[in-house]
Scaffold this active site. Structure first.
Site, PDB file in Angstrom:
ATOM      1  N   HIS A 198      -6.339  -3.011  -1.215  1.00 18.15           N
ATOM      2  CA  HIS A 198      -5.669  -3.933  -0.283  1.00 18.15           C
ATOM      3  C   HIS A 198      -6.577  -5.104   0.073  1.00 18.15           C
ATOM      4  O   HIS A 198      -7.650  -4.914   0.634  1.00 18.15           O
ATOM      5  CB  HIS A 198      -5.257  -3.213   1.010  1.00 18.15           C
ATOM      6  CG  HIS A 198      -4.629  -4.160   1.995  1.00 18.15           C
ATOM      7  ND1 HIS A 198      -3.270  -4.300   2.124  1.00 18.15           N
ATOM      8  CD2 HIS A 198      -5.175  -5.063   2.853  1.00 18.15           C
ATOM      9  CE1 HIS A 198      -3.010  -5.235   3.031  1.00 18.15           C
ATOM     10  NE2 HIS A 198      -4.156  -5.711   3.483  1.00 18.15           N
TER      11      HIS A 198
ATOM     12  N   ASN B   8       1.759 -16.397  -3.878  1.00 20.28           N
ATOM     13  CA  ASN B   8       1.977 -17.145  -2.645  1.00 20.28           C
ATOM     14  C   ASN B   8       0.898 -16.801  -1.622  1.00 20.28           C
ATOM     15  O   ASN B   8       0.436 -15.660  -1.557  1.00 20.28           O
ATOM     16  CB  ASN B   8       3.356 -16.815  -2.066  1.00 20.28           C
ATOM     17  CG  ASN B   8       4.494 -17.248  -2.977  1.00 20.28           C
ATOM     18  OD1 ASN B   8       4.403 -18.301  -3.600  1.00 20.28           O
ATOM     19  ND2 ASN B   8       5.539 -16.448  -3.058  1.00 20.28           N
TER      20      ASN B   8
ATOM     21  N   CYS C 219       0.850  -1.202   0.000  1.00 16.91           N
ATOM     22  CA  CYS C 219       0.000   0.000   0.000  1.00 16.91           C
ATOM     23  C   CYS C 219       0.885   1.252   0.000  1.00 16.91           C
ATOM     24  O   CYS C 219       0.577   2.241  -0.677  1.00 16.91           O
ATOM     25  CB  CYS C 219      -0.940   0.003   1.199  1.00 16.91           C
ATOM     26  SG  CYS C 219      -2.369  -1.085   0.992  1.00 16.91           S
TER      27      CYS C 219
ATOM     28  N   HIS D 147      -0.606 -10.172  -4.512  1.00 14.12           N
ATOM     29  CA  HIS D 147       0.261  -9.777  -5.626  1.00 14.12           C
ATOM     30  C   HIS D 147       0.571 -11.008  -6.461  1.00 14.12           C
ATOM     31  O   HIS D 147       0.578 -12.128  -5.962  1.00 14.12           O
ATOM     32  CB  HIS D 147       1.553  -9.115  -5.135  1.00 14.12           C
ATOM     33  CG  HIS D 147       2.297  -9.917  -4.114  1.00 14.12           C
ATOM     34  ND1 HIS D 147       1.902  -9.979  -2.799  1.00 14.12           N
ATOM     35  CD2 HIS D 147       3.395 -10.705  -4.219  1.00 14.12           C
ATOM     36  CE1 HIS D 147       2.735 -10.757  -2.127  1.00 14.12           C
ATOM     37  NE2 HIS D 147       3.653 -11.223  -2.961  1.00 14.12           N
TER      38      HIS D 147
HETATM   39  P1  5GP Z   1       5.777 -12.930  -1.284  1.00 10.52           P
HETATM   40  O1  5GP Z   1       6.914 -13.509  -0.502  1.00 10.52           O
HETATM   41  O2  5GP Z   1       4.789 -12.256  -0.353  1.00 10.52           O
HETATM   42  O3  5GP Z   1       5.142 -13.868  -2.239  1.00 10.52           O
HETATM   43  O4  5GP Z   1       6.411 -11.826  -2.215  1.00 10.52           O
HETATM   44  C1  5GP Z   1       6.822 -10.581  -1.765  1.00 10.52           C
HETATM   45  C2  5GP Z   1       7.808 -10.065  -2.765  1.00 10.52           C
HETATM   46  O5  5GP Z   1       7.934  -8.673  -2.574  1.00 10.52           O
HETATM   47  C3  5GP Z   1       9.205 -10.663  -2.631  1.00 10.52           C
HETATM   48  O6  5GP Z   1       9.587 -11.268  -3.867  1.00 10.52           O
HETATM   49  C4  5GP Z   1      10.086  -9.474  -2.271  1.00 10.52           C
HETATM   50  O7  5GP Z   1      11.352  -9.526  -2.879  1.00 10.52           O
HETATM   51  C5  5GP Z   1       9.263  -8.306  -2.776  1.00 10.52           C
HETATM   52  N1  5GP Z   1       9.447  -7.063  -2.032  1.00 10.52           N
HETATM   53  C6  5GP Z   1       9.416  -6.930  -0.677  1.00 10.52           C
HETATM   54  N2  5GP Z   1       9.595  -5.643  -0.350  1.00 10.52           N
HETATM   55  C7  5GP Z   1       9.734  -4.964  -1.515  1.00 10.52           C
HETATM   56  C8  5GP Z   1       9.962  -3.578  -1.820  1.00 10.52           C
HETATM   57  O8  5GP Z   1      10.059  -2.721  -0.954  1.00 10.52           O
HETATM   58  N3  5GP Z   1      10.060  -3.249  -3.137  1.00 10.52           N
HETATM   59  C9  5GP Z   1       9.949  -4.190  -4.132  1.00 10.52           C
HETATM   60  N4  5GP Z   1      10.056  -3.733  -5.386  1.00 10.52           N
HETATM   61  N5  5GP Z   1       9.735  -5.493  -3.878  1.00 10.52           N
HETATM   62  C10 5GP Z   1       9.635  -5.868  -2.583  1.00 10.52           C
HETATM   63 ZN    ZN Z   2      -1.737  -3.297   1.324  1.00  9.06          ZN
END
Ligand code: 5GP
Ligand code: ZN
Length: 111
Positions: free
Chosen positions: A44, A84, A5, A97
């Site tokens: 969100h 995920n 967000c 996402h």
């Molecule tokens: P999840 O683990 O929830 O499936 O994916 C979260 C993703 O967000 C991860 O691949 C991580 O590298 C990415 N991520 C986390 N924080 C940030 C950020 O501040 N900027 C960007 N561009 N990606 C982020």
């Molecule tokens: Zn959010």
């Protein structure tokens, strides 16, 4: 407010490759493939178990837009979409996402 967000609201900088009124597509900060984007709806909700009809229609628009952007994202040779969920899915950001992975041949094992 969750980290995505904050990114949507430009409170945290990101490498945005696309934005419209419904979603953003950014480069993942820790890429796991040559091309690794995140498609993030602006609304969100944590994951698909919180999906409403309204949000399902929103995601349909996101996917339809993504389908038109394959070439410009450098994904013309194929890609993988991942979302995920929860502890077993290793979700780290509780804002729905879609990971978009490509730019190279990916592992045929998905986990
Ligand atoms: P999840 O683990 O929830 O499936 O994916 C979260 C993703 O967000 C991860 O691949 C991580 O590298 C990415 N991520 C986390 N924080 C940030 C950020 O501040 N900027 C960007 N561009 N990606 C982020
Ligand atoms: Zn959010």
């Amino acid at each position: 407010m969750c980290i995505f967000c904050k990114i949507v609201n430009n409170e945290i900088p990101s490498d945005k490759v696309y934005e419209d009124e419904k979603m953003i597509i950014i480069k993942d900060i820790n890429p796991q493939a040559k091309k690794h984007y995140l498609m993030i709806p602006k609304a969100h909700f944590a994951d698909i178990t919180e999906m409403s009809k309204e949000n399902a229609l929103l995601m349909a628009d996101c996917f339809m837009k993504l389908a038109t952007m394959v070439d410009e994202l450098g994904l013309e040779d194929g890609f993988r979409l991942v979302s995920n969920k929860g502890v077993n899915g290793c979700q780290t950001v509780p804002h729905l996402h879609i990971h978009i992975l490509g730019g190279e041949k990916l592992d045929d094992k998905m986990c």
